[in-house]
Design a protein around this motif. Structure first.
Motif, PDB file in Angstrom:
ATOM      1  N   ASP A 397       0.811  -1.184  -0.020  1.00 43.04           N
ATOM      2  CA  ASP A 397      -0.093   0.087  -0.104  1.00 43.04           C
ATOM      3  C   ASP A 397       0.928   1.107   0.047  1.00 43.04           C
ATOM      4  O   ASP A 397       0.644   2.202  -0.940  1.00 43.04           O
ATOM      5  CB  ASP A 397      -0.956  -0.101   1.316  1.00 43.04           C
ATOM      6  CG  ASP A 397      -1.972  -1.051   1.127  1.00 43.04           C
ATOM      7  OD1 ASP A 397      -2.411  -1.616   0.018  1.00 43.04           O
ATOM      8  OD2 ASP A 397      -2.617  -1.305   2.071  1.00 43.04           O
ATOM      9  N   THR A 398       1.858   1.221   0.758  1.00 38.77           N
ATOM     10  CA  THR A 398       2.676   2.392   0.801  1.00 38.77           C
ATOM     11  C   THR A 398       3.407   2.451  -0.391  1.00 38.77           C
ATOM     12  O   THR A 398       3.541   3.813  -0.964  1.00 38.77           O
ATOM     13  CB  THR A 398       4.040   2.249   1.811  1.00 38.77           C
ATOM     14  OG1 THR A 398       3.101   2.209   3.126  1.00 38.77           O
ATOM     15  CG2 THR A 398       4.621   3.501   2.078  1.00 38.77           C
ATOM     16  N   TYR A 399       3.871   1.464  -1.142  1.00 38.69           N
ATOM     17  CA  TYR A 399       4.779   1.429  -2.268  1.00 38.69           C
ATOM     18  C   TYR A 399       3.581   2.238  -3.343  1.00 38.69           C
ATOM     19  O   TYR A 399       4.283   2.926  -4.216  1.00 38.69           O
ATOM     20  CB  TYR A 399       5.243   0.205  -2.867  1.00 38.69           C
ATOM     21  CG  TYR A 399       5.916   0.134  -4.066  1.00 38.69           C
ATOM     22  CD1 TYR A 399       7.204   0.423  -4.026  1.00 38.69           C
ATOM     23  CD2 TYR A 399       5.232  -0.406  -5.299  1.00 38.69           C
ATOM     24  CE1 TYR A 399       7.951   0.468  -5.416  1.00 38.69           C
ATOM     25  CE2 TYR A 399       5.934  -0.369  -6.272  1.00 38.69           C
ATOM     26  CZ  TYR A 399       7.323   0.095  -6.472  1.00 38.69           C
ATOM     27  OH  TYR A 399       7.895  -0.146  -7.776  1.00 38.69           O
ATOM     28  N   GLY A 400       2.480   1.674  -3.696  1.00 41.65           N
ATOM     29  CA  GLY A 400       1.485   2.100  -4.520  1.00 41.65           C
ATOM     30  C   GLY A 400       1.252   3.384  -4.323  1.00 41.65           C
ATOM     31  O   GLY A 400       0.880   4.416  -5.281  1.00 41.65           O
ATOM     32  N   ALA A 440      12.470  -5.365  -9.244  1.00 41.80           N
ATOM     33  CA  ALA A 440      12.773  -6.508  -8.343  1.00 41.80           C
ATOM     34  C   ALA A 440      13.288  -5.784  -6.980  1.00 41.80           C
ATOM     35  O   ALA A 440      14.249  -4.997  -6.837  1.00 41.80           O
ATOM     36  CB  ALA A 440      13.846  -7.499  -8.659  1.00 41.80           C
ATOM     37  N   ILE A 441      12.418  -6.065  -5.911  1.00 40.63           N
ATOM     38  CA  ILE A 441      12.598  -5.606  -4.465  1.00 40.63           C
ATOM     39  C   ILE A 441      12.815  -6.661  -3.450  1.00 40.63           C
ATOM     40  O   ILE A 441      12.143  -7.664  -3.758  1.00 40.63           O
ATOM     41  CB  ILE A 441      11.728  -4.461  -4.118  1.00 40.63           C
ATOM     42  CG1 ILE A 441      11.288  -3.444  -5.275  1.00 40.63           C
ATOM     43  CG2 ILE A 441      11.896  -4.061  -2.682  1.00 40.63           C
ATOM     44  CD1 ILE A 441      10.328  -2.649  -4.774  1.00 40.63           C
ATOM     45  N   ALA A 442      13.972  -6.487  -2.784  1.00 39.42           N
ATOM     46  CA  ALA A 442      14.040  -7.699  -1.580  1.00 39.42           C
ATOM     47  C   ALA A 442      14.365  -6.951  -0.179  1.00 39.42           C
ATOM     48  O   ALA A 442      14.897  -5.787  -0.062  1.00 39.42           O
ATOM     49  CB  ALA A 442      15.589  -8.181  -2.058  1.00 39.42           C
ATOM     50  N   ALA A 443      13.805  -7.506   0.504  1.00 43.18           N
ATOM     51  CA  ALA A 443      13.970  -6.876   1.985  1.00 43.18           C
ATOM     52  C   ALA A 443      15.501  -7.143   2.402  1.00 43.18           C
ATOM     53  O   ALA A 443      15.953  -6.377   3.476  1.00 43.18           O
ATOM     54  CB  ALA A 443      12.909  -7.863   3.111  1.00 43.18           C
ATOM     55  N   ARG A 444      16.006  -8.065   1.973  1.00 42.36           N
ATOM     56  CA  ARG A 444      17.401  -8.694   2.328  1.00 42.36           C
ATOM     57  C   ARG A 444      18.166  -9.068   1.152  1.00 42.36           C
ATOM     58  O   ARG A 444      17.630 -10.118   0.642  1.00 42.36           O
ATOM     59  CB  ARG A 444      17.524  -9.369   3.673  1.00 42.36           C
ATOM     60  CG  ARG A 444      18.966  -9.773   4.153  1.00 42.36           C
ATOM     61  CD  ARG A 444      18.799 -10.604   5.448  1.00 42.36           C
ATOM     62  NE  ARG A 444      20.150 -11.040   5.885  1.00 42.36           N
ATOM     63  CZ  ARG A 444      20.382 -11.794   6.727  1.00 42.36           C
ATOM     64  NH1 ARG A 444      19.244 -12.431   7.414  1.00 42.36           N
ATOM     65  NH2 ARG A 444      21.679 -12.262   6.991  1.00 42.36           N
ATOM     66  N   ALA A 463      17.169  -0.243   1.815  1.00 42.89           N
ATOM     67  CA  ALA A 463      16.301  -0.389   0.793  1.00 42.89           C
ATOM     68  C   ALA A 463      17.041  -0.934  -0.482  1.00 42.89           C
ATOM     69  O   ALA A 463      18.054  -0.491  -1.035  1.00 42.89           O
ATOM     70  CB  ALA A 463      15.624   1.045   0.190  1.00 42.89           C
ATOM     71  N   SER A 464      16.674  -2.077  -1.319  1.00 41.72           N
ATOM     72  CA  SER A 464      17.450  -2.833  -1.994  1.00 41.72           C
ATOM     73  C   SER A 464      16.592  -3.250  -3.235  1.00 41.72           C
ATOM     74  O   SER A 464      15.691  -3.942  -3.188  1.00 41.72           O
ATOM     75  CB  SER A 464      18.132  -4.137  -1.657  1.00 41.72           C
ATOM     76  OG  SER A 464      18.873  -3.812  -0.442  1.00 41.72           O
ATOM     77  N   LEU A 574      11.338   7.137   7.893  1.00 40.27           N
ATOM     78  CA  LEU A 574      10.628   6.603   6.678  1.00 40.27           C
ATOM     79  C   LEU A 574      11.131   4.982   6.421  1.00 40.27           C
ATOM     80  O   LEU A 574      11.769   4.544   7.084  1.00 40.27           O
ATOM     81  CB  LEU A 574      11.576   7.249   5.706  1.00 40.27           C
ATOM     82  CG  LEU A 574      11.449   9.107   5.678  1.00 40.27           C
ATOM     83  CD1 LEU A 574      12.515   9.616   4.850  1.00 40.27           C
ATOM     84  CD2 LEU A 574      10.118   9.586   5.486  1.00 40.27           C
ATOM     85  N   SER A 575      10.588   4.682   5.328  1.00 38.97           N
ATOM     86  CA  SER A 575      10.345   3.308   5.153  1.00 38.97           C
ATOM     87  C   SER A 575      10.993   2.831   3.604  1.00 38.97           C
ATOM     88  O   SER A 575      11.133   3.725   2.839  1.00 38.97           O
ATOM     89  CB  SER A 575       9.072   2.618   5.119  1.00 38.97           C
ATOM     90  OG  SER A 575       8.299   3.288   4.221  1.00 38.97           O
ATOM     91  N   PRO A 576      11.582   1.634   3.717  1.00 34.35           N
ATOM     92  CA  PRO A 576      12.161   1.283   2.321  1.00 34.35           C
ATOM     93  C   PRO A 576      11.099   1.325   1.197  1.00 34.35           C
ATOM     94  O   PRO A 576      11.344   1.885  -0.066  1.00 34.35           O
ATOM     95  CB  PRO A 576      12.719  -0.083   2.559  1.00 34.35           C
ATOM     96  CG  PRO A 576      12.934   0.008   3.772  1.00 34.35           C
ATOM     97  CD  PRO A 576      12.079   0.649   4.514  1.00 34.35           C
ATOM     98  N   ALA A 577       9.766   1.047   1.590  1.00 32.77           N
ATOM     99  CA  ALA A 577       8.656   1.050   0.584  1.00 32.77           C
ATOM    100  C   ALA A 577       8.408   2.366  -0.026  1.00 32.77           C
ATOM    101  O   ALA A 577       8.342   2.721  -1.338  1.00 32.77           O
ATOM    102  CB  ALA A 577       7.195   0.241   1.100  1.00 32.77           C
TER     103      ALA A 577
END
Length: 673
Positions: A397-400, A440-444, A463-464, A574-577
Motif C-alpha cells: 500500500d505504501t509503495y503504491g 525487483a525488490i528484496a527485504a534483504r 532499501a534494495s 521513513l520506510s524502504p517501500a
C-alpha cells in the motif's frame, strides 16, 4: 532471577570459565534503565542465544552464592562502589572470574582512578591496541575518570579491601610485615605479626588511611611509619596490568586496561569510556554525533574483541545467511500484470520454469503450491499471491501510494531474501514486453553487488532494488548513457529532500555513484549494467541505501533522529517501500527532463546536491600538481582544471579516486576539452 542460574556456593577456586553456566550478570546499582542499555549493548555484540543476561542487585552481591554460576560479570554502576562491594567483586575476580567494567569505580590493587572532570560526557579520541598489536583510533564518550598505576612509593596510599585473601603491608626497608584481614563487619584490623596490639584502619572520604589504636590511642597517618614509605603487595586480588586503550592527544591517559590475575586465573577488562553508548543516545551532543557515528564500526570491533577475550562468543558473522525465499509478482494495474504473466507463460520451459542469466524461476500459481519440491538453485515465482498474504518487511500500500510514474516500477517482483536483485532481472529485461516497468525488490540481499566488484551489505532496513529501463540509443540520454548512474544517485537524494520538512536532511552525492551523509559516511550507491539490442539500450539500475539499518555505516532514519533533536521537529521515520517508490518516481522525472533538455536540464540540481563544489585535488600523487574540480562534462565524466594541462575529463574506469582525500591518480593520458 531464574533459580537455575544461582545455585551452589562460591567455593569455585580453579574452576574454568567454560565450565560455568552461561549467565552474564550486570551490576548497575539498581538502575533499570542502565541495565536495559547494557543488555542491548551485549545483544549487539555476542551470540545472545548462548547466554542469559540477569541484573545483579546489591543485596544479592553481598549474600547470594552467585560466583560459581557466573560466566561474566559486567560492572556499570553510576554511584561509587562501597568497600564491601569492591571486596566481593575482587573475590570473584580471584576465583577465575571474568569482569567487564564499563565506567565503573571498580579498581583492583595496582590501579587507582583519577578524575578528569573536563572530559566527563565529552567525545574523546581513543587509541586501542588489538590482540594482534595493531592500533585502532576511534571516538567514544568519556566517563570523566582515568586509570593510574598505583606504584610503590612514599606518601599517602589508599588501600583496597579484599575478602578473598590477605594483603601484606611491608615497611621498607627493614620494617616489620603487617597482615590485613577483612572482618564480617567490613572493618579492617591490622595485627603486627611478631606480636603487638590490634589496630583498626578507617578509610576516610579524602582517600587517606588512618590507624586508630583500639584501646584508645590517637590517630596516626599510615604514611608516618619509620621509613616514610608504604608498599602494598598484591596478593589474591591484584595481577598484571596491561594498557589496552589511551586517550589522545596530550597526556595519553589510560582508559582501557586489562588485568590478569596470575594466581586465581581471573581476568578483567576495565573501561573508562562508554563502549555501550551509541551515537543516537540522548546524552550525545549534536556535535558528537558525527564523530561517534564515523567510529561506530570500530566501537563494535573493539567491543567484540574485549568480550571475546573475556570468554564470550561473538561469532555473529558465522551464522549462515537464510536461504532465498519465494518471489511474488505484483502490479499496479491488472492489465499490466496480465500482459507480463502471458509473456512469462509463453517463455516457460515444459516444467514451468523461466530462466534468466543468473536465476531459474519456477512458476507456481499460489502460495499453496510452494510445497512442491524445487530443484536446487530454483526459486518459486508466485504468480497469483493470495489476497490474505501479509508481507512482514514491505508495505505494498505504501509503495503504491508513493509511486507516481507512467511506466517505471509498475510490475514488481518482491522477495524477502535473495542473493541479489540483479540476478532476478538479468537476462529478462531485454525480452519482456515494452512498458512493463519491471522492478525487483528484496527485504534483504545476502550477496549484494557494488561498483567495481565490491560487495554491498544489505541487511534488513536497507532499501534494495533493481529497476529495468529501456532507452533508445539515438536519444539524448542514449548518446550519454553514463549519465544514468548520476541520475539514479540524484533520484535517491531527491526522494528524501523533496519531502516537505525533510529538505535540510544532509544527504549528498559523491561522484560517480555514491550517496553520502554530508561528507562523512556512505549511505548507499548505484550500479548500472547495460545490454544493447538493435536501437534499444536495456539497462539494469541496481540501487541500495540504508533507510532503517544503522549498520554498517549510518542510515537515513539516524539523520532524522538527529535533526528532530537539534531542531525540535517531529519528522517521521521513513520506510524502504516509501523511498523506493519516491526514488523510482524521481528517476523517471529526471530521465524525462534529460531527454528534453540534455545535461543542462539536470546539472543545476545535481551540483546543488554534490560534495565536490569548490574542491581542490592533487593529480597523480599527494605531491602532484593541484587542480580544481570544475564539474561534469557532456558524457558525465569529472572535469578538473590545472595550469599545466588545462581542463581534463576523468573517466571512472581508468583512474583511481579518493575525492574525500582530495586525490585523483590519473592512469592514462586524457585529451584536452
Amino acid at each position: 532471577m531464574a533459580s537455575s542460574g544461582f545455585t551452589g556456593g562460591d567455593g569455585c577456586l580453579g574452576q574454568g570459565v567454560t565450565d560455568k553456566p552461561p549467565n552474564v550478570l550486570v551490576y548497575t546499582g539498581g538502575c533499570e534503565e542502565r541495565f536495559q542499555r547494557i543488555r542491548v549493548f551485549l545483544a549487539e555484540c555476542v551470540d545472545i542465544d548462548r547466554y542469559v543476561v540477569y541484573p545483579l542487585r546489591t543485596q544479592q552481591v553481598l549474600s547470594e552464592p552467585w560466583m560459581r554460576n557466573t560466566r561474566l560479570l559486567v560492572l556499570a554502576e553510576e554511584e561509587p562502589l562501597s568497600p564491601q562491594l569492591q571486596a566481593r567483586f575482587l573475590t570473584y575476580l580471584g576465583l577465575s572470574g571474568r569482569v567487564l567494567g564499563l565506567s565503573s569505580t571498580f579498581c583492583p590493587p595496582g590501579l587507582r582512578l583519577e578524575a578528569r572532570e573536563h572530559r566527563c560526557g565529552q567525545t574523546s579520541r581513543l587509541r586501542f591496541t588489538t590482540e594482534n598489536n595493531t592500533e585502532l583510533e576511534l571516538s567514544l564518550l568519556a566517563s570523566g575518570k582515568v586509570f593510574v598505576r598505583d606504584r610503590p612509593g612514599g606518601g599517602e596510599v589508599e588501600l583496597s579491601l579484599l575478602a578473598s585473601g590477605k594483603v601484606f603491608v611491608r615497611d621498607r626497608p627493614g620494617g616489620g610485615e603487617v597482615e590485613l584481614s577483612l572482618l564480617a563487619s567490613g572493618k579492617v584490623f591490622v595485627r603486627d605479626r611478631p606480636g603487638g596490639g590490634e589496630v583498626e584502619l578507617s578509610l576516610l572520604a579524602s582517600g587517606k588511611v588512618f590507624v586508630r589504636d583500639r584501646p584508645g590511642g590517637g590517630e596516626v597517618e599510615l604514611s608516618l611509619l619509620a621509613s616514610g614509605k608504604v608498599f602494598v603487595r598484591d596478593r589474591p586480588g591484584g595481577g598484571e596490568v596491561e594498557l589496552k586503550g589511551e586517550v589522545l592527544p596530550g597526556e595519553k591517559d589510560m582508559v582501557v586496561v586489562r588485568l590478569a590475575n596470575s594466581e586465581g586465573g581471573g581476568e578483567a577488562v576495565l573501561c573508562q569510556v562508554h563502549l555501550e553508548t551509541t551515537p543516537d543516545s540522548k546524552e550525545v551532543t549534536s556535535g558528537g554525533f558525527d564523530e561517534l557515528k564515523s567510529s561506530d564500526a570500530r566501537r563494535y570491533r573493539v567491543s567484540t574483541e574485549i568480550l571475546s577475550s573475556l570468554g564470550l562468543s561473538c561469532e555473529l558473522d558465522q551464522v549462515p545467511p537464510p536461504p532465498p525465499s519465494p518471489v511474488y509478482v505484483f502490479s499496479t494495474s491488472e492489465e499490466n500484470k496480465a500482459r507480463f504473466l502471458k509473456w512469462l507463460r509463453g517463455h516457460a520451459d515444459p516444467d514451468g520454469s523461466v530462466r534468466s542469466s543468473k536465476a531459474r524461476l519456477r512458476l507456481v500459481s499460489s502460495g499453496a503450491d510452494l510445497q512442491t519440491a524445487l530443484a536446487e538453485g530454483t526459486l518459486a515465482l508466485v504468480t497469483e499471491p493470495s489476497e490474505s498474504l501479509r508481507l512482514e518487511r514491505f508495505s505494498l500500500d505504501t509503495y503504491g501510494k508513493h509511486l507516481q510514474t507512467r511506466t517505471l516500477g509498475r510490475t514488481l517482483l518482491y522477495t524477502e531474501v535473495t542473493p541479489t536483485t540483479m540476478d532476478l532481472l538479468e537476462g529478462l529485461v531485454q525480452h519482456v514486453p515494452e512498458r512493463t516497468g519491471l522492478i525487483a525488490i528484496a527485504a534483504r540481499q545476502s550477496r549484494g553487488r557494488g561498483h567495481g566488484g565490491n560487495a554491498w551489505l544489505s541487511p534488513l532496513g536497507c532499501a534494495s532494488f533493481t529497476l529495468g529501463i529501456q532507452v533508445e540509443s539515438r536519444s539524448r540520454l542514449g548518446q550519454r548513457i553514463s549519465f544514468l548512474q548520476h541520475l539514479a544517485s540524484l533520484a535517491v537524494v531527491e526522494a528524501v529532500r523533496t519531502l516537505p520538512g525533510y529538505q535540510d536532511i544532509d544527504m549528498r552525492l559523491k561522484w560517480p555513484n555514491d550517496i553520502y551523509y554530508s561528507n562523512l559516511m556512505k549511505l548507499g550507491g548505484v550500479l548500472v549494467t547495460s545490454t544493447v539490442s538493435g536501437p534499444t539500450i536495456h539497462l539494469l539500475v541496481g540501487c541500495g541505501f540504508n533507510v532503517g539499518n544503522s549498520r554498517p555505516t549510518v542510515c537515513i532514519n539516524d539523520l532524522l533522529v538527529r535533526h528532530n533533536r537539534e531542531h525540535g521537529t517531529d519528522l517521521e521515520a521513513l520506510s524502504p517501500a516509501q523511498l523506493i517508490a519516491r526514488t523510482v518516481t524521481s528517476l523517471e522525472d529526471l530521465i524525462s527532463a534529460f531527454q528534453r533538455g540534455g545535461p543542462e536540464a539536470v546539472l543545476p540540481t545535481y551540483y546543488k546536491r554534490w560534495l565536490h563544489g569548490g574542491t581542490r585535488v592533487r593529480l597523480w600523487s599527494e605531491e602532484g600538481p593541484e587542480a580544481d574540480v570544475v564539474g561534469l562534462d557532456d558524457s558525465g565524466f569529472l572535469q578538473v582544471y590545472c595550469k599545466e594541462q588545462g581542463v581534463v575529463s576523468v573517466e571512472p574506469d581508468g583512474n583511481s579516486f579518493d575525492l574525500m582525500a582530495n586525490l585523483v591518480v590519473m592512469k592514462q593520458k586524457f585529451s584536452m576539452t
